[in-house]
Design an enzyme around this catalytic site. Sequence first.
Site, PDB file in Angstrom:
ATOM      1  N   GLY A  46     -44.560  18.909  82.118  1.00 42.86           N
ATOM      2  CA  GLY A  46     -44.504  20.179  82.833  1.00 42.86           C
ATOM      3  C   GLY A  46     -44.954  21.318  81.945  1.00 42.86           C
ATOM      4  O   GLY A  46     -45.054  21.162  80.722  1.00 42.86           O
ATOM      5  N   GLN A  51     -45.543  29.906  78.866  1.00 42.68           N
ATOM      6  CA  GLN A  51     -46.089  29.097  77.769  1.00 42.68           C
ATOM      7  C   GLN A  51     -47.571  29.345  77.552  1.00 42.68           C
ATOM      8  O   GLN A  51     -48.116  28.978  76.504  1.00 42.68           O
ATOM      9  CB  GLN A  51     -45.852  27.601  78.027  1.00 42.68           C
ATOM     10  N   CYS A  88     -40.964  19.743  74.096  1.00 43.76           N
ATOM     11  CA  CYS A  88     -41.593  20.892  74.754  1.00 43.76           C
ATOM     12  C   CYS A  88     -42.923  21.157  74.066  1.00 43.76           C
ATOM     13  O   CYS A  88     -43.003  21.119  72.835  1.00 43.76           O
ATOM     14  CB  CYS A  88     -40.680  22.112  74.625  1.00 43.76           C
ATOM     15  N   LEU A  89     -43.955  21.434  74.852  1.00 46.17           N
ATOM     16  CA  LEU A  89     -45.275  21.704  74.269  1.00 46.17           C
ATOM     17  C   LEU A  89     -45.262  22.951  73.385  1.00 46.17           C
ATOM     18  O   LEU A  89     -46.119  23.107  72.522  1.00 46.17           O
ATOM     19  CB  LEU A  89     -46.330  21.844  75.384  1.00 46.17           C
ATOM     20  N   HIS A 130     -35.757  22.188  82.853  1.00 45.76           N
ATOM     21  CA  HIS A 130     -36.428  22.644  81.630  1.00 45.76           C
ATOM     22  C   HIS A 130     -37.449  23.741  81.954  1.00 45.76           C
ATOM     23  O   HIS A 130     -37.482  24.789  81.294  1.00 45.76           O
ATOM     24  CB  HIS A 130     -37.098  21.428  80.968  1.00 45.76           C
ATOM     25  N   GLU A 131     -38.264  23.514  82.982  1.00 45.87           N
ATOM     26  CA  GLU A 131     -39.321  24.492  83.305  1.00 45.87           C
ATOM     27  C   GLU A 131     -38.723  25.783  83.877  1.00 45.87           C
ATOM     28  O   GLU A 131     -39.203  26.883  83.573  1.00 45.87           O
ATOM     29  CB  GLU A 131     -40.340  23.898  84.280  1.00 45.87           C
ATOM     30  N   HIS A 134     -37.584  28.030  81.204  1.00 43.74           N
ATOM     31  CA  HIS A 134     -38.683  28.789  80.581  1.00 43.74           C
ATOM     32  C   HIS A 134     -38.890  30.132  81.286  1.00 43.74           C
ATOM     33  O   HIS A 134     -39.249  31.123  80.651  1.00 43.74           O
ATOM     34  CB  HIS A 134     -40.003  28.008  80.679  1.00 43.74           C
TER      35      HIS A 134
HETATM   36 CO    CO Z   1     -41.038  23.409  77.603  1.00 42.08          CO
END
Ligand code: CO
Length: 154
Positions: A46, A51, A88-89, A130-131, A134
């Site tokens: 995701g 991000q 996480c990216l 998680h998303e 963010h």
């Molecule tokens: Co993330």
Amino acid sequence: MAIRNIRKIGDDVLRKNCRNVDVIDDRIKTLVADMFETVEKHDGAGLAAPQIGVLKRIAVINLDGFKQEIINPEIILKSGEVSDVEGCLSVPGKWGMVTRPEKVVVSYQNLNGETFEVTAEGMLCKCLCHEIDHLDGVLYVDKVTEYIDPEDLK
Ligand code: CO
């Protein structure tokens, strides 16, 4: 379409509250297309708009069976608790245990402005939580109970 640069932990943009999307115009459509291209390139589950430096309440989920943009998502019901490993990216090279709801119901809009509700458990539940975090400037590292050695994941 274009692959966008992913902001990393330490960048202030990851800590801001995102704004609701009122109008889904061509810019939003391009943004979502770019987010899918970017998350697929990095093989992520995701990606949330902050991000890539955009403070809008948009995320994309890139799971088998649920490849979907979620616009203005909201957790409307949650139950249970489960701990699982997350990465996480924006936090490259790290993984850690996070406790999340076991099951959630999330409402969201798609690119056509239609509203849906999805009931999720397992990987999809973890990913949605998680998303959505963010979009409120929250990273999984804020909730991690224990970091995992990448070797242990193999
Ligand atoms: Co993330």
